[in-house]
Design an enzyme around this catalytic site. Structure first.
Site, PDB file in Angstrom:
ATOM      1  N   ASP A 130     -49.481 -25.933  -1.072  1.00  0.00           N
ATOM      2  CA  ASP A 130     -49.943 -25.246   0.137  1.00  0.00           C
ATOM      3  C   ASP A 130     -51.100 -24.337  -0.244  1.00  0.00           C
ATOM      4  OD1 ASP A 130     -48.035 -26.411   1.774  1.00  0.00           O
ATOM      5  OD2 ASP A 130     -46.579 -24.804   1.488  1.00  0.00           O
ATOM      6  N   ASP A 162     -49.104 -30.392   6.988  1.00  0.00           N
ATOM      7  CA  ASP A 162     -48.368 -29.524   7.912  1.00  0.00           C
ATOM      8  C   ASP A 162     -49.095 -29.415   9.251  1.00  0.00           C
ATOM      9  OD1 ASP A 162     -46.459 -29.021   5.946  1.00  0.00           O
ATOM     10  OD2 ASP A 162     -47.562 -27.284   5.186  1.00  0.00           O
TER      11      ASP A 162
END
Length: 200
Positions: A127, A140
Protein backbone atom coordinates in the site's frame (compact mmCIF):
# COMPACT_ATOMS: atom_id res chain seq x y z
CA UNK A 1 -24.16 -17.33 -32.88
CA UNK A 2 -27.19 -15.17 -32.07
CA UNK A 3 -27.05 -11.39 -31.54
CA UNK A 4 -27.55 -11.92 -27.80
CA UNK A 5 -24.67 -14.40 -27.76
CA UNK A 6 -22.36 -11.97 -29.55
CA UNK A 7 -23.29 -9.22 -27.09
CA UNK A 8 -22.52 -11.44 -24.11
CA UNK A 9 -19.18 -12.38 -25.66
CA UNK A 10 -18.23 -8.72 -26.17
CA UNK A 11 -19.18 -7.90 -22.58
CA UNK A 12 -17.09 -10.80 -21.27
CA UNK A 13 -14.13 -9.53 -23.30
CA UNK A 14 -14.70 -6.06 -21.84
CA UNK A 15 -14.76 -7.53 -18.32
CA UNK A 16 -11.45 -9.36 -18.80
CA UNK A 17 -9.84 -6.38 -20.54
CA UNK A 18 -10.75 -4.09 -17.62
CA UNK A 19 -9.51 -6.67 -15.10
CA UNK A 20 -6.22 -7.09 -16.97
CA UNK A 21 -5.74 -3.33 -17.16
CA UNK A 22 -6.29 -2.93 -13.42
CA UNK A 23 -3.80 -5.71 -12.64
CA UNK A 24 -1.12 -4.22 -14.91
CA UNK A 25 -1.49 -0.70 -13.49
CA UNK A 26 -1.66 -2.01 -9.93
CA UNK A 27 1.46 -4.13 -10.15
CA UNK A 28 3.40 -1.49 -12.09
CA UNK A 29 2.63 1.25 -9.56
CA UNK A 30 3.54 -1.06 -6.69
CA UNK A 31 6.94 -1.74 -8.26
CA UNK A 32 7.50 2.00 -8.72
CA UNK A 33 6.52 2.61 -5.09
CA UNK A 34 8.95 -0.06 -3.90
CA UNK A 35 11.72 1.52 -5.98
CA UNK A 36 11.30 5.17 -4.99
CA UNK A 37 9.65 5.23 -1.57
CA UNK A 38 11.07 4.45 1.85
CA UNK A 39 8.83 2.38 4.15
CA UNK A 40 6.87 4.46 6.65
CA UNK A 41 8.26 7.75 5.31
CA UNK A 42 5.41 10.07 4.22
CA UNK A 43 5.73 12.07 0.99
CA UNK A 44 3.06 14.82 1.12
CA UNK A 45 1.45 15.95 -2.13
CA UNK A 46 -1.62 17.89 -0.97
CA UNK A 47 -0.53 18.69 2.56
CA UNK A 48 -1.77 16.05 4.98
CA UNK A 49 -4.78 15.22 2.80
CA UNK A 50 -3.04 13.12 0.16
CA UNK A 51 0.41 11.83 -0.61
CA UNK A 52 2.45 8.65 -0.58
CA UNK A 53 3.50 6.42 2.31
CA UNK A 54 4.84 2.94 1.68
CA UNK A 55 3.56 0.24 4.04
CA UNK A 56 3.20 -3.54 3.88
CA UNK A 57 -0.27 -4.68 4.92
CA UNK A 58 -0.61 -8.32 5.99
CA UNK A 59 -4.22 -7.83 7.09
CA UNK A 60 -7.41 -6.60 5.46
CA UNK A 61 -8.65 -3.04 5.03
CA UNK A 62 -7.03 -0.56 7.45
CA UNK A 63 -4.68 -3.32 8.58
CA UNK A 64 -7.38 -5.28 10.40
CA UNK A 65 -6.89 -9.00 10.81
CA UNK A 66 -3.11 -8.94 10.83
CA UNK A 67 -1.81 -12.47 11.32
CA UNK A 68 -4.65 -14.09 9.36
CA UNK A 69 -3.24 -13.42 5.90
CA UNK A 70 -3.99 -16.94 4.66
CA UNK A 71 -7.71 -16.42 5.44
CA UNK A 72 -7.86 -13.27 3.29
CA UNK A 73 -5.96 -15.08 0.55
CA UNK A 74 -8.49 -17.92 0.57
CA UNK A 75 -11.40 -15.47 0.50
CA UNK A 76 -9.81 -13.65 -2.45
CA UNK A 77 -9.40 -16.92 -4.37
CA UNK A 78 -13.06 -17.85 -3.77
CA UNK A 79 -14.22 -14.36 -4.75
CA UNK A 80 -12.08 -14.49 -7.92
CA UNK A 81 -13.67 -17.79 -8.96
CA UNK A 82 -17.17 -16.51 -8.16
CA UNK A 83 -16.75 -13.34 -10.23
CA UNK A 84 -15.29 -15.29 -13.15
CA UNK A 85 -18.26 -17.71 -12.98
CA UNK A 86 -21.09 -15.16 -12.86
CA UNK A 87 -19.37 -13.16 -15.60
CA UNK A 88 -20.61 -15.78 -18.07
CA UNK A 89 -24.16 -14.40 -17.69
CA UNK A 90 -23.25 -10.80 -18.47
CA UNK A 91 -25.79 -8.73 -20.37
CA UNK A 92 -25.06 -5.25 -19.02
CA UNK A 93 -22.14 -2.92 -19.76
CA UNK A 94 -22.37 -1.40 -16.27
CA UNK A 95 -22.10 -4.85 -14.72
CA UNK A 96 -19.14 -5.60 -17.01
CA UNK A 97 -17.32 -2.56 -15.61
CA UNK A 98 -18.28 -3.49 -12.05
CA UNK A 99 -17.09 -7.08 -12.32
CA UNK A 100 -14.01 -6.11 -14.33
CA UNK A 101 -12.88 -3.62 -11.69
CA UNK A 102 -13.68 -6.09 -8.91
CA UNK A 103 -11.84 -8.95 -10.61
CA UNK A 104 -8.82 -6.77 -11.35
CA UNK A 105 -8.68 -5.41 -7.81
CA UNK A 106 -8.98 -8.84 -6.24
CA UNK A 107 -6.30 -10.23 -8.55
CA UNK A 108 -3.88 -7.37 -7.93
CA UNK A 109 -3.93 -7.87 -4.17
CA UNK A 110 -4.06 -11.67 -4.54
CA UNK A 111 -0.78 -11.58 -6.45
CA UNK A 112 0.80 -9.80 -3.49
CA UNK A 113 -0.56 -12.43 -1.11
CA UNK A 114 0.91 -15.20 -3.25
CA UNK A 115 4.33 -13.92 -4.32
CA UNK A 116 5.51 -11.26 -1.90
CA UNK A 117 7.37 -11.86 1.40
CA UNK A 118 7.28 -13.39 3.88
CA UNK A 119 5.77 -16.52 2.26
CA UNK A 120 3.25 -17.88 -0.22
CA UNK A 121 -0.34 -17.23 0.96
CA UNK A 122 1.13 -14.98 3.68
CA UNK A 123 2.48 -12.18 1.51
CA UNK A 124 1.94 -8.58 2.59
CA UNK A 125 0.03 -6.27 0.23
CA UNK A 126 1.92 -3.19 -0.90
CA UNK A 127 0.00 0.00 0.00
CA UNK A 128 1.36 3.43 -0.84
CA UNK A 129 -1.45 5.90 -1.71
CA UNK A 130 -1.96 7.93 1.47
CA UNK A 131 -5.45 9.46 1.62
CA UNK A 132 -5.23 10.85 5.16
CA UNK A 133 -7.63 8.38 6.79
CA UNK A 134 -6.13 5.26 5.19
CA UNK A 135 -3.38 4.04 2.90
CA UNK A 136 -4.37 1.97 -0.14
CA UNK A 137 -3.27 0.98 -3.65
CA UNK A 138 -4.71 0.90 -7.18
CA UNK A 139 -6.34 -2.49 -6.57
CA UNK A 140 -8.21 -1.10 -3.56
CA UNK A 141 -9.39 1.89 -5.60
CA UNK A 142 -10.65 -0.48 -8.32
CA UNK A 143 -12.61 -2.51 -5.77
CA UNK A 144 -14.15 0.70 -4.42
CA UNK A 145 -15.05 1.71 -7.98
CA UNK A 146 -16.68 -1.69 -8.50
CA UNK A 147 -18.80 -1.12 -5.40
CA UNK A 148 -19.96 2.22 -6.84
CA UNK A 149 -20.94 0.61 -10.15
CA UNK A 150 -22.85 -2.12 -8.32
CA UNK A 151 -24.76 0.51 -6.34
CA UNK A 152 -25.62 2.26 -9.62
CA UNK A 153 -26.97 -0.97 -11.11
CA UNK A 154 -29.10 -1.54 -8.01
CA UNK A 155 -30.53 1.98 -8.15
CA UNK A 156 -31.32 1.59 -11.85
CA UNK A 157 -32.75 -1.89 -11.27
CA UNK A 158 -30.45 -3.54 -13.81
CA UNK A 159 -29.75 -7.24 -13.30
CA UNK A 160 -26.62 -9.11 -14.33
CA UNK A 161 -28.18 -10.26 -17.61
CA UNK A 162 -29.10 -6.70 -18.55
CA UNK A 163 -32.84 -6.84 -17.86
CA UNK A 164 -34.49 -4.17 -15.73
CA UNK A 165 -36.68 -4.82 -12.71
CA UNK A 166 -39.63 -3.03 -14.37
CA UNK A 167 -39.34 -5.25 -17.44
CA UNK A 168 -39.29 -8.42 -15.34
CA UNK A 169 -42.29 -7.26 -13.29
CA UNK A 170 -44.21 -6.32 -16.45
CA UNK A 171 -43.63 -9.68 -18.09
CA UNK A 172 -44.72 -11.50 -14.93
CA UNK A 173 -47.96 -9.50 -14.56
CA UNK A 174 -48.91 -9.36 -18.24
CA UNK A 175 -52.43 -10.83 -18.62
CA UNK A 176 -53.04 -13.66 -21.04
CA UNK A 177 -55.03 -12.39 -24.00
CA UNK A 178 -57.86 -14.47 -25.42
CA UNK A 179 -57.55 -17.42 -23.03
CA UNK A 180 -58.56 -20.74 -24.59
CA UNK A 181 -62.22 -21.67 -24.07
CA UNK A 182 -63.50 -25.21 -23.67
CA UNK A 183 -64.84 -26.74 -26.82
CA UNK A 184 -68.59 -26.43 -27.14
CA UNK A 185 -70.95 -28.45 -29.30
CA UNK A 186 -73.10 -26.16 -31.47
CA UNK A 187 -76.77 -26.45 -30.46
CA UNK A 188 -77.86 -27.25 -34.01
CA UNK A 189 -75.43 -30.14 -34.16
CA UNK A 190 -76.81 -31.59 -30.95
CA UNK A 191 -80.43 -31.29 -32.21
CA UNK A 192 -79.43 -32.92 -35.49
CA UNK A 193 -77.89 -35.87 -33.63
CA UNK A 194 -81.06 -36.36 -31.55
CA UNK A 195 -83.22 -36.28 -34.70
CA UNK A 196 -81.08 -38.94 -36.35
CA UNK A 197 -81.38 -41.18 -33.25
CA UNK A 198 -85.21 -40.77 -33.18
CA UNK A 199 -85.64 -41.65 -36.85
CA UNK A 200 -86.75 -45.33 -37.13
Amino acid sequence: MTAAGRTRRKLRLLLWAIAAGVVLVDQATKQIALAVLEPQVPVPVIGDLAGFTLIFNDGAALGMGSGFTWVFTLIAVIAFCAVAWVGRKLGSRTWAWALGLLLGGLTGNLIDRLVRPPAVFHGAVVDFIDLYFFICNVADIAITGAACFIIITQIRGVSLDGTRESERAGSAEEPVENPPRPAEIPPQSADHDRQEKETP
